[in-house]
Every structure is written in C-alpha cells, then in structure tokens.
Design a protein around this motif. Structure first.
Motif, PDB file in Angstrom:
ATOM      1  N   GLU A 168      26.236   0.723 -17.681  1.00 52.60           N
ATOM      2  CA  GLU A 168      27.558   0.157 -17.940  1.00 52.60           C
ATOM      3  C   GLU A 168      28.559   1.239 -18.321  1.00 52.60           C
ATOM      4  O   GLU A 168      29.714   1.219 -17.879  1.00 52.60           O
ATOM      5  CB  GLU A 168      27.472  -0.892 -19.046  1.00 52.60           C
TER       6      GLU A 168
ATOM      7  N   ARG B 295      32.046   2.283 -16.408  1.00 53.60           N
ATOM      8  CA  ARG B 295      33.361   2.393 -17.056  1.00 53.60           C
ATOM      9  C   ARG B 295      33.988   3.759 -16.773  1.00 53.60           C
ATOM     10  O   ARG B 295      35.196   3.853 -16.522  1.00 53.60           O
ATOM     11  CB  ARG B 295      33.242   2.168 -18.567  1.00 53.60           C
TER      12      ARG B 295
ATOM     13  N   CYS C  77      38.619  -2.399 -16.479  1.00 56.46           N
ATOM     14  CA  CYS C  77      37.196  -2.435 -16.819  1.00 56.46           C
ATOM     15  C   CYS C  77      36.721  -3.883 -16.949  1.00 56.46           C
ATOM     16  O   CYS C  77      35.629  -4.232 -16.470  1.00 56.46           O
ATOM     17  CB  CYS C  77      36.942  -1.671 -18.123  1.00 56.46           C
ATOM     18  N   GLU C  78      37.532  -4.719 -17.581  1.00 56.90           N
ATOM     19  CA  GLU C  78      37.150  -6.126 -17.744  1.00 56.90           C
ATOM     20  C   GLU C  78      37.113  -6.845 -16.408  1.00 56.90           C
ATOM     21  O   GLU C  78      36.226  -7.666 -16.152  1.00 56.90           O
ATOM     22  CB  GLU C  78      38.142  -6.813 -18.697  1.00 56.90           C
ATOM     23  N   ASP C  79      38.066  -6.537 -15.537  1.00 63.60           N
ATOM     24  CA  ASP C  79      38.125  -7.171 -14.219  1.00 63.60           C
ATOM     25  C   ASP C  79      36.924  -6.778 -13.363  1.00 63.60           C
ATOM     26  O   ASP C  79      36.324  -7.611 -12.674  1.00 63.60           O
ATOM     27  CB  ASP C  79      39.432  -6.782 -13.515  1.00 63.60           C
TER      28      ASP C  79
ATOM     29  N   LEU D 242      33.945  -5.422 -14.429  1.00 61.40           N
ATOM     30  CA  LEU D 242      32.630  -5.643 -15.031  1.00 61.40           C
ATOM     31  C   LEU D 242      32.443  -7.054 -15.576  1.00 61.40           C
ATOM     32  O   LEU D 242      31.334  -7.416 -15.990  1.00 61.40           O
ATOM     33  CB  LEU D 242      32.395  -4.617 -16.145  1.00 61.40           C
ATOM     34  N   GLY D 243      33.507  -7.841 -15.611  1.00 60.20           N
ATOM     35  CA  GLY D 243      33.385  -9.240 -15.992  1.00 60.20           C
ATOM     36  C   GLY D 243      33.079  -9.498 -17.447  1.00 60.20           C
ATOM     37  O   GLY D 243      32.407 -10.476 -17.786  1.00 60.20           O
ATOM     38  N   LYS D 244      33.553  -8.635 -18.349  1.00 62.56           N
ATOM     39  CA  LYS D 244      33.347  -8.853 -19.784  1.00 62.56           C
ATOM     40  C   LYS D 244      34.478  -8.185 -20.551  1.00 62.56           C
ATOM     41  O   LYS D 244      35.219  -7.365 -19.999  1.00 62.56           O
ATOM     42  CB  LYS D 244      31.996  -8.305 -20.237  1.00 62.56           C
ATOM     43  N   GLU D 245      34.605  -8.525 -21.839  1.00 65.50           N
ATOM     44  CA  GLU D 245      35.683  -7.990 -22.644  1.00 65.50           C
ATOM     45  C   GLU D 245      35.304  -6.639 -23.268  1.00 65.50           C
ATOM     46  O   GLU D 245      34.123  -6.397 -23.589  1.00 65.50           O
ATOM     47  CB  GLU D 245      36.048  -8.976 -23.752  1.00 65.50           C
ATOM     48  N   PHE D 246      36.304  -5.777 -23.433  1.00 68.48           N
ATOM     49  CA  PHE D 246      36.097  -4.479 -24.068  1.00 68.48           C
ATOM     50  C   PHE D 246      37.204  -4.257 -25.101  1.00 68.48           C
ATOM     51  O   PHE D 246      38.348  -4.683 -24.921  1.00 68.48           O
ATOM     52  CB  PHE D 246      36.124  -3.346 -23.033  1.00 68.48           C
TER      53      PHE D 246
ATOM     54  N   THR E  46      36.154   1.107 -27.546  1.00 67.12           N
ATOM     55  CA  THR E  46      35.163   1.432 -26.501  1.00 67.12           C
ATOM     56  C   THR E  46      35.768   2.369 -25.460  1.00 67.12           C
ATOM     57  O   THR E  46      35.159   3.390 -25.084  1.00 67.12           O
ATOM     58  CB  THR E  46      34.669   0.149 -25.806  1.00 67.12           C
TER      59      THR E  46
END
Length: 340
Positions: free
Chosen positions: A6, A10, A35-37, A39-43, A47
C-alpha cells in the motif's frame, strides 16, 4: 522503513501527481484525494506527509526524491525537471536482457496497435535508449513479421477498454465473402491475434453465441449502456481452449481428429505442435506417424491441412476427408479454367 504494497502504491500515486503536466503543483488535499480515489480508502494528512518525507529522505527506499513545496503556487513539485521514482537502476546483465525484450516489444509498434499503445511503447523504448545509448541500435538482431499497414488497428484500444470494463458494443461489420454490411451488438471477451491480424471475440446478440470479428472489417464502433452478457464459464473456456485459429466451422463441436504424415512432417509437428491437445498416437518403423487432435475444427485448421495435403492424409472424421477432396477439386477446376 519496510516497504509494504500500500505504501508503494501511494508513492507511485504521489509521483504521478508530481509529474502530471496538466495539474502542476498539487496541494496536500489533491494528493490525499488521488490516493483515496485510487486505493478506495481514507488517508490522513499525516500519512501523506510521512510518505513525502520517506520519498525524500529514506535511504533504504533509494528514491531521494527532490520534492519541494512552492509557497507561491501552494503546492508540491520536483525541483529536478524530469525526475520520477519510476526510473530504475539496473545491472549490465539486466539491461542486456531488457534490451532484448524491448527489441521484441518494438515489433508491436506501427500498424499493429493503436496510437496510444504506440505512444506507450515509444516511451519505454526512448527511456531505455536515453539512459543506455546503443551504438548498434540500427542493427536489429530480432525480426518478426509486421506489415506496414493494416486496417482496424485504430479500434484496438476501443475494444481493449470495452473488454476490460465489460461494456457491450455495437458496430457495422463487413463480410469479405458475402460482400455485405451488417450491424452487430457484441459483448467483448478478448482481443486475439492470429497470423498478424487482430480479432475481437465476444458474445454476439445476433448469433446468440460467441463469435469472432476481424478488426479490419469493423466500422463505427460505439459503447452501449446495456447489461453485459457473459457466457457460462465452461462455454467460454471451451471456446478458447479447443481452438486453433479464430473461425470455427459451422455446427461443429469439440471432436477427435486423426491424420497421418511422413517422417519430415512428423518431425516438424513434434517441434511445432498445432495445438496443446496434439498427441502422437502411433509411429511406424519408417517414420510415418499418426497424430491426434481434440478441438473445434476451424477454417484455419482446414487451411493448415490443405497446405500440407500433398503429404498429410486425414483419417477421421470423414467430413474433413470430404472437405479436403472438395477443395482439391475446386482448385483443379480453377487451374483448368485458367489454362483456357
């Protein structure tokens, strides 16, 4: 710091943002959203800040990326023009292997693929040649068949995307044999190359089955907002598994095909099997051999048999024997007509 998958993803996303000429000086919020778009998760901000610090300073990563923050543009940038973490350092032996692979890759330039695919290949080739110039680059060692131009390759990327994203398409298809145009709705499965020609294979709503269409005969393809129809897994797998060529004979299923060949052709088929299902059933003391195939007979398979028909004899099935006889008679009539 240990490099997990991961984190690496990023880094590549951040690198892509910093090298995007159409959106220079990305700010922190933009990097987070990308990164969120992807990888499909919040950062969190922390980070991405740690990622930038690692890209800049972590010697184990080896990037030592010259990332700076521009107060005037309120965003990040590379202070060294042209820098990217995608540039890699290879040993001489690895470079030699890569150059050989690139020489093969270069064969897919030109008419064999679309403009965007061409551009991608050219970027890879240019990058390697720039970093490792070769005085003998003009003296190619590897050569493959490649015609200067073929119709249909302008649609390559269109069908590649449609098959990847499982999007139905419609297009007009021209039949060389019947010399007519017909419209089709097709649910594309794969792009297939055979004898230096590309085809799209998919479920045809017209035929209610899997069909093959040559890209050189396709006009005005369009994407459709329809539900994608995917054939049953066994039907799809059998179609691709038991096939030599691209055009199956009408109303033919997977079947056993036997033929006998002389020694020289036996040696050739041992070195160049027609299909994965090919087996040698029997071999005589004088070298003649009986081979067996298990597949769906295709036009290309019959053409192969006919090209060796002076030395190759079909044992079964009987209908292929009859087809070979018909072809010989047809060719003889044309030859006699040409003499008159």
């Amino acid at each position: 710091m240990p490099l997990n998958k991961e984190a690496y993803l990023r880094y590549t996303i951040i690198d892509a943002c910093l090298t995007d000429k159409f959106h220079p000086y990305p700010d922190m919020q933009y990097l987070i959203e990308k990164c969120e778009d992807k990888l499909g998760k919040e950062f969190h901000v922390s980070t991405i800040q740690k990622d930038i610090k690692a890209m800049k300073e972590d010697e184990l990563l080896g990037y030592m990326a010259p990332i700076k923050f521009s107060k005037s543009h309120n965003g990040y940038y590379y202070s060294e023009p042209g820098f990217t973490i995608r540039k890699i350092s290879l040993q001489e032996s690895e470079l030699d292997a890569l150059k050989a692979a690139l020489e093969l890759l270069s064969m897919y330039q030109g008419s064999r693929v679309s403009e965007n695919f061409n551009e991608a290949v050219n970027k890879v080739l240019a990058s390697v040649h720039e970093s490792q110039p070769d005085d003998n680059a003009r003296n190619k060692i590897i050569q493959t068949d490649n015609s200067s131009f073929q119709k249909g390759f302008e649609h390559f990327e269109f069908f590649f995307k449609a098959a990847k994203e499982k999007t139905p398409v419609c297009f007009v298809h021209y039949s060389y044999r019947h010399r007519v145009f017909n419209s089709h709705i097709v649910h594309p499965l794969i792009l297939k190359e055979f004898n230096n020609t590309w085809y799209i294979v998919g479920y045809s709503e017209t035929h209610k089955s899997i069909r093959t269409f040559g890209l050189d005969r396709i006009y005005e393809p369009l994407l459709l907002k329809h539900t994608f129809i995917e054939p049953k897994e066994k039907v799809r797998d059998d179609y691709f598994k038991y096939m030599y060529g691209v055009y199956p004979m009408a109303n033919q299923e997977v079947q056993e095909i036997e033929f006998i060949v002389p020694p020289f052709l036996s040696d050739y088929l041992n070195a160049h099997p027609i299909h994965d299902s090919q087996t040698k059933k029997k071999e005589s003391v004088n070298g003649h051999a009986i081979f067996n195939l298990k597949l769906i007979p295709t036009i290309e398979l019959l053409n192969f048999f006919f090209s060796f028909s002076y030395d190759l004899t079909i044992i079964k099935p009987g209908w292929i024997q009859e087809e070979m006889i018909k072809r010989h008679k047809h060719a003889l009539r044309h030859e006699e007509a040409g003499r008159k």
